[in-house]
Design a protein around this motif. Structure first.
Motif, mmCIF file in Angstrom:
data_model
loop_
_atom_site.group_PDB
_atom_site.id
_atom_site.type_symbol
_atom_site.label_atom_id
_atom_site.label_comp_id
_atom_site.label_asym_id
_atom_site.label_seq_id
_atom_site.Cartn_x
_atom_site.Cartn_y
_atom_site.Cartn_z
ATOM 1 N N PHE A 140 0.808 -1.218 0.000
ATOM 2 C CA PHE A 140 0.000 0.000 0.000
ATOM 3 C C PHE A 140 0.839 1.265 0.000
ATOM 4 N N ASN A 141 2.090 1.180 0.390
ATOM 5 C CA ASN A 141 2.929 2.358 0.571
ATOM 6 C C ASN A 141 4.107 2.446 -0.393
ATOM 7 N N SER A 142 4.591 1.305 -0.893
ATOM 8 C CA SER A 142 5.856 1.289 -1.615
ATOM 9 C C SER A 142 5.944 0.178 -2.643
ATOM 10 N N LYS A 143 6.832 0.406 -3.600
ATOM 11 C CA LYS A 143 7.390 -0.665 -4.420
ATOM 12 C C LYS A 143 8.763 -0.923 -3.819
ATOM 13 N N ALA A 144 9.104 -2.183 -3.593
ATOM 14 C CA ALA A 144 10.363 -2.524 -2.942
ATOM 15 C C ALA A 144 11.335 -3.132 -3.945
ATOM 16 N N LEU A 173 12.656 1.481 -0.822
ATOM 17 C CA LEU A 173 11.207 1.588 -0.810
ATOM 18 C C LEU A 173 10.851 2.830 -1.602
ATOM 19 N N ASP A 174 10.226 2.645 -2.741
ATOM 20 C CA ASP A 174 9.856 3.725 -3.651
ATOM 21 C C ASP A 174 8.376 4.031 -3.444
ATOM 22 N N GLY A 175 8.074 5.237 -2.976
ATOM 23 C CA GLY A 175 6.709 5.616 -2.644
ATOM 24 C C GLY A 175 5.747 5.499 -3.813
ATOM 25 N N SER A 207 3.173 8.336 1.153
ATOM 26 C CA SER A 207 4.379 7.514 1.330
ATOM 27 C C SER A 207 5.483 8.253 2.067
ATOM 28 N N TYR A 208 5.812 9.467 1.654
ATOM 29 C CA TYR A 208 6.928 10.185 2.282
ATOM 30 C C TYR A 208 6.642 10.464 3.753
ATOM 31 N N GLU A 237 12.894 12.030 -9.652
ATOM 32 C CA GLU A 237 13.100 10.581 -9.756
ATOM 33 C C GLU A 237 12.133 9.789 -8.865
ATOM 34 N N TYR A 238 11.834 10.330 -7.675
ATOM 35 C CA TYR A 238 10.939 9.684 -6.721
ATOM 36 C C TYR A 238 9.845 10.676 -6.323
ATOM 37 N N PRO A 239 8.801 10.815 -7.129
ATOM 38 C CA PRO A 239 7.769 11.836 -6.895
ATOM 39 C C PRO A 239 7.064 11.716 -5.544
#
Length: 87
Positions: free
Chosen positions: A13-17, A27-29, A34-35, A68-70
């Motif tokens: 629910f929060n990240s792609k790992a 952990l990519d939000g 996420s942040y 890169e990580y919005p």
């Protein structure tokens, strides 16, 4: 950090790992919360880091939302925890 290898693990629910360079977990939000959640994780980990009976991940970098990580990201030194997905 130079990213030499990046292997997708799974997402929630929060990240792609991802496993980065065989040593780190990224952990990519995936959403706007996420942040904020990563900030909470870092705070809790810092508070419990002196408990010797726990294996606590070492936070390498909290990455603010950027091009890169919005939705922000979190880099952790650690190993993948093996298990089964509940999906």
């Amino acid at each position: 950090m130079d990213i030499i290898s990046r292997k997708y693990i799974n997402e929630g629910f929060n990240s792609k790992a991802y496993i980065i360079n065989d040593d780190y977990i990224l952990l990519d939000g995936v959403n706007q919360n996420s942040y904020k959640n990563y900030q909470k994780y870092v705070n809790v980990i810092n508070q419990i880091s002196n408990v010797k009976s726990l294996e606590i991940p070492r936070i390498i970098e909290l990455i603010e939302p950027c091009e890169e990580y919005p939705n922000g990201a979190l880099m952790i030194l650690g190993r993948k925890i093996n298990g089964n997905s509940t999906r």
